[in-house]
Design a protein around this motif. Structure first.
Motif, PDB file in Angstrom:
ATOM      1  N   ASP A 202      27.293  14.681  53.733  1.00 46.31           N
ATOM      2  CA  ASP A 202      28.154  15.791  54.148  1.00 46.31           C
ATOM      3  C   ASP A 202      29.634  15.394  53.961  1.00 46.31           C
ATOM      4  O   ASP A 202      30.177  14.671  54.782  1.00 46.31           O
ATOM      5  CB  ASP A 202      27.796  16.081  55.625  1.00 46.31           C
ATOM      6  CG  ASP A 202      28.898  16.732  56.436  1.00 46.31           C
ATOM      7  OD1 ASP A 202      29.685  17.489  55.867  1.00 46.31           O
ATOM      8  OD2 ASP A 202      28.939  16.473  57.666  1.00 46.31           O
ATOM      9  N   LEU A 205      33.082  20.272  50.103  1.00 47.06           N
ATOM     10  CA  LEU A 205      32.580  21.635  50.341  1.00 47.06           C
ATOM     11  C   LEU A 205      32.436  22.380  49.014  1.00 47.06           C
ATOM     12  O   LEU A 205      32.909  21.924  47.978  1.00 47.06           O
ATOM     13  CB  LEU A 205      33.539  22.394  51.249  1.00 47.06           C
ATOM     14  CG  LEU A 205      33.877  21.696  52.577  1.00 47.06           C
ATOM     15  CD1 LEU A 205      34.781  22.567  53.422  1.00 47.06           C
ATOM     16  CD2 LEU A 205      32.596  21.352  53.331  1.00 47.06           C
ATOM     17  N   GLN A 213      31.755  18.337  57.759  1.00 47.25           N
ATOM     18  CA  GLN A 213      31.350  19.486  58.582  1.00 47.25           C
ATOM     19  C   GLN A 213      30.550  19.097  59.823  1.00 47.25           C
ATOM     20  O   GLN A 213      30.449  19.878  60.760  1.00 47.25           O
ATOM     21  CB  GLN A 213      30.523  20.463  57.729  1.00 47.25           C
ATOM     22  CG  GLN A 213      31.289  21.042  56.548  1.00 47.25           C
ATOM     23  CD  GLN A 213      32.487  21.863  57.000  1.00 47.25           C
ATOM     24  OE1 GLN A 213      32.333  22.940  57.565  1.00 47.25           O
ATOM     25  NE2 GLN A 213      33.697  21.346  56.786  1.00 47.25           N
ATOM     26  N   ASN A 217      25.982  24.062  57.038  1.00 49.36           N
ATOM     27  CA  ASN A 217      26.519  25.423  57.163  1.00 49.36           C
ATOM     28  C   ASN A 217      26.708  26.027  55.776  1.00 49.36           C
ATOM     29  O   ASN A 217      26.326  25.417  54.772  1.00 49.36           O
ATOM     30  CB  ASN A 217      27.821  25.432  57.988  1.00 49.36           C
ATOM     31  CG  ASN A 217      28.913  24.592  57.338  1.00 49.36           C
ATOM     32  OD1 ASN A 217      28.940  24.394  56.121  1.00 49.36           O
ATOM     33  ND2 ASN A 217      29.816  24.083  58.173  1.00 49.36           N
ATOM     34  N   GLN A 219      29.225  26.289  54.028  1.00 50.33           N
ATOM     35  CA  GLN A 219      30.173  25.562  53.178  1.00 50.33           C
ATOM     36  C   GLN A 219      29.510  24.444  52.359  1.00 50.33           C
ATOM     37  O   GLN A 219      29.999  24.076  51.306  1.00 50.33           O
ATOM     38  CB  GLN A 219      31.283  24.931  54.048  1.00 50.33           C
ATOM     39  CG  GLN A 219      32.076  25.920  54.879  1.00 50.33           C
ATOM     40  CD  GLN A 219      32.867  26.866  53.988  1.00 50.33           C
ATOM     41  OE1 GLN A 219      33.553  26.445  53.063  1.00 50.33           O
ATOM     42  NE2 GLN A 219      32.727  28.163  54.259  1.00 50.33           N
ATOM     43  N   GLN A 240      26.559  22.393  67.174  1.00 51.53           N
ATOM     44  CA  GLN A 240      26.391  22.224  65.718  1.00 51.53           C
ATOM     45  C   GLN A 240      24.938  21.898  65.371  1.00 51.53           C
ATOM     46  O   GLN A 240      24.430  22.325  64.341  1.00 51.53           O
ATOM     47  CB  GLN A 240      27.346  21.138  65.203  1.00 51.53           C
ATOM     48  CG  GLN A 240      28.791  21.636  65.199  1.00 51.53           C
ATOM     49  CD  GLN A 240      29.792  20.522  64.996  1.00 51.53           C
ATOM     50  OE1 GLN A 240      29.854  19.575  65.767  1.00 51.53           O
ATOM     51  NE2 GLN A 240      30.580  20.629  63.934  1.00 51.53           N
TER      52      GLN A 240
END
Length: 554
Positions: A202, A205, A213, A217, A219, A240
């Motif tokens: 991660d 994006l 992030q 999600n 993105q 989250q």
């Protein structure tokens, strides 16, 4: 060549690749044969993709390629070892070099214990930006060449795939091709490496900005959809996890929520509170990625490392689903791949420290019951290798015995099993105790011991028959039955089962006379073997075509 051999000692070493040119120029080479893993990935139950949350360990220690780079071992005192393999599912070797090829000693140790190993492909800072521009913005031919090389490298050195970590911003052209590159790499790894994996970290994006992030999600989902999994950053909060759970849908187990054991930044848990992070992650049914568990060694020091390591993994055990052994023979001397001496047949043959993870044996479960039982590694005495397994515990007042579960098994039982055990009882009155093995089977109305007239055991517990000597056909292989020495006791057993499925292998420690007080015991295990009698009797394949090369007489 310095890439493959240590310049001081000429010993073969593990290596990494730096930059795009080195990656694209890589070819298999007769100098790198030492770097090819010699241990195939052992089968396990349940399989990796079985619909339960997984545990990934990401090993990042002082830049990597430390003493573990010496393929034939080194005389390192108090090295870092990892041995809780039964509790984890994937092992990633991490460093900040562009292409981190896992040192082969790690791949050998992990594979022997059914755990796949991933290397790391990383780009970062402005150099990373330029590198990505060169291969991603260049279009299909350019990124296809990188994907092809990464898949070939994993296939050649026989490790299991890649963690991909793009920690720099990307141009619109580069980020547009990134999902296609991931898809291509994943497809090539799957076809080149059975059970191969590609996991995305991660970071970048979908618009090319670098912003972690801490969740799955919209993105970053495009990258998750293009490969086998997402490893999230570490600064997440409970909401989250909830959003990630909703968005992941059926691929819940493919999200590995990052947990930094060093607890850098705004994180939950870390250190000896890592269980707090895991508890939350598991509440949402997500997988976990434990980053830098070498904290135990780096932060708490080398001196009591094994003790601290058992404490750390023991504190997490309830959140770590274990995997079972599903093939025979099972044979282990419990060696960690290190020692302060080298033992052979119970005798200290060679005093002096050594470290070689390729020599690590199949590792057991490490059961801990505070105040009742502790399982640890004993470097002071061993039957073979560098260590034995030390069981310290108490038999409760009025009880006769205690059972210690060493291995979980999941396989059909062959008609006849042969088991050997080497142990040493320590303490003031070792003669007060007896030690034996117990095999449990999965509850089944059709499972019988020995002949069909015997009744099934209601609880599926079988105590193999003690054999004073091995059966004639196996005498040569199993001289074990008579070979206790240097204070070690050797035992052989036989167990005949019909239509049974093996479940656990445990050690039973019994006291001759139940006492009204707690009865403490200490037992060292030097070796355990579980063999299918039929396949043992067959002669091993002949070795042919032996060649010796690269000899240097000194």
């Amino acid at each position: 060549p310095a890439r493959y051999f240590d310049t001081k000692t000429t010993e073969p070493i593990s290596f990494f690749l730096t930059g795009l040119e080195e990656l694209l120029a890589w070819q298999p080479n007769s100098n790198d044969e030492f770097n090819v893993s010699a241990v195939p990935l052992a089968k396990r139950q349940p399989p990796l993709h079985s619909g339960r949350p997984r545990t990934l360990v990401c090993h990042d220690m002082r830049g990597g390629y430390l003493e573990d780079r010496f393929i034939q071992g080194s005389a390192t005192r108090n090295p870092y070892v990892f041995y809780h393999w039964r509790y984890i599912d994937i092992f990633v070797y991490f460093s900040h070099h562009t292409v981190t090829i896992p040192p082969v000693v790690w791949t050998n140790a992990a594979h022997r214990n059914s755990v796949p190993v991933l290397g790391t492909f990383i780009t970062e800072w402005t150099d990373g930006e330029k590198l990505c521009e060169a291969f991603l913005a260049g279009g299909e031919e350019a990124y296809g060449a990188v994907a092809e090389q990464l898949a070939r490298i994993a296939q050649h050195y026989r490790f299991d795939g890649w963690l991909v970590n793009i920690e720099n911003k990307l141009s619109a052209a580069a980020v547009g091709n990134l999902p296609l590159f991931l898809q291509d790499l994943t497809a090539r790894v799957h076809s080149a490496v059975p059970g191969g994996l590609v996991i995305w970290y991660d970071s970048v994006l979908k618009d090319g900005t670098l912003r972690w992030q801490n969740e799955l999600n919209d993105q970053n989902r495009i990258f998750f959809d293009a490969c086998d999994g997402l490893f999230t950053n570490y600064n997440w909060k409970e909401e989250q996890l909830e959003r990630t759970q909703r968005l992941a849908g059926p691929r819940l187990n493919d999200v590995y929520v990052g947990v930094d054991v060093f607890a850098r930044g705004d994180v939950i848990g870390g250190g000896f509170d890592t269980d707090k992070s895991l508890r939350l992650i598991r509440q949402f049914g997500l997988s976990a990625a434990i980053f830098a568990p070498g904290w135990v060694y780096e932060h708490l020091g080398k001196e009591n490392f094994l003790q601290n390591e058992n404490r750390f993994w023991g504190s997490l055990a309830e959140y770590l689903p274990t995997h079972s052994i599903c093939t025979l023979p099972l044979t282990t001397s419990f060696s960690l791949g290190m020692g302060t001496s080298t033992f052979l047949d119970g005798k200290d043959e060679d005093s002096g420290p050594w470290y070689d993870l390729s020599a690590q044996d199949i590792q057991p479960l490490y059961p801990e019951q505070p105040g009742m039982l502790s399982t640890s590694c004993c470097l002071q005495d061993a039957w073979c290798g560098g260590s034995s397994l030390q069981l310290q515990g108490t038999i409760p007042p009025g009880e006769e015995r205690v059972a210690v579960r060493l291995f979980s098994l999941q396989m059909p039982a062959p008609p006849k099993l042969f088991l050997t055990l080497l142990y040493k009882l320590e303490g003031p009155q070792p003669d007060d105790f007896t030690v034996a093995l117990e095999v449990t089977t999965w509850d089944s109305g059709i499972c019988f011991e020995g002949n069909p007239t015997s009744l099934p055991e209601p609880n599926g517990r079988y105590h193999p028959r003690f054999l004073p000597a091995p059966p004639p056909g196996l005498a040569k292989l199993l001289a074990a039955c008579h070979r206790g020495s240097h204070g070690w006791t050797s035992r052989c057993y036989e167990l005949e089962l019909q239509d049974c499925s093996l479940r656990d292998l445990s050690l039973i420690v019994s006291c001759q006379q139940p006492s009204l007080q707690e009865t403490p015991f200490t037992c060292l295990l030097g070796e355990i073997r579980v063999l299918d009698t039929a396949s043992v009797a067959a002669s091993p394949p002949q070795v042919q075509g032996v060649t010796a090369s690269q000899l240097w007489w000194q």
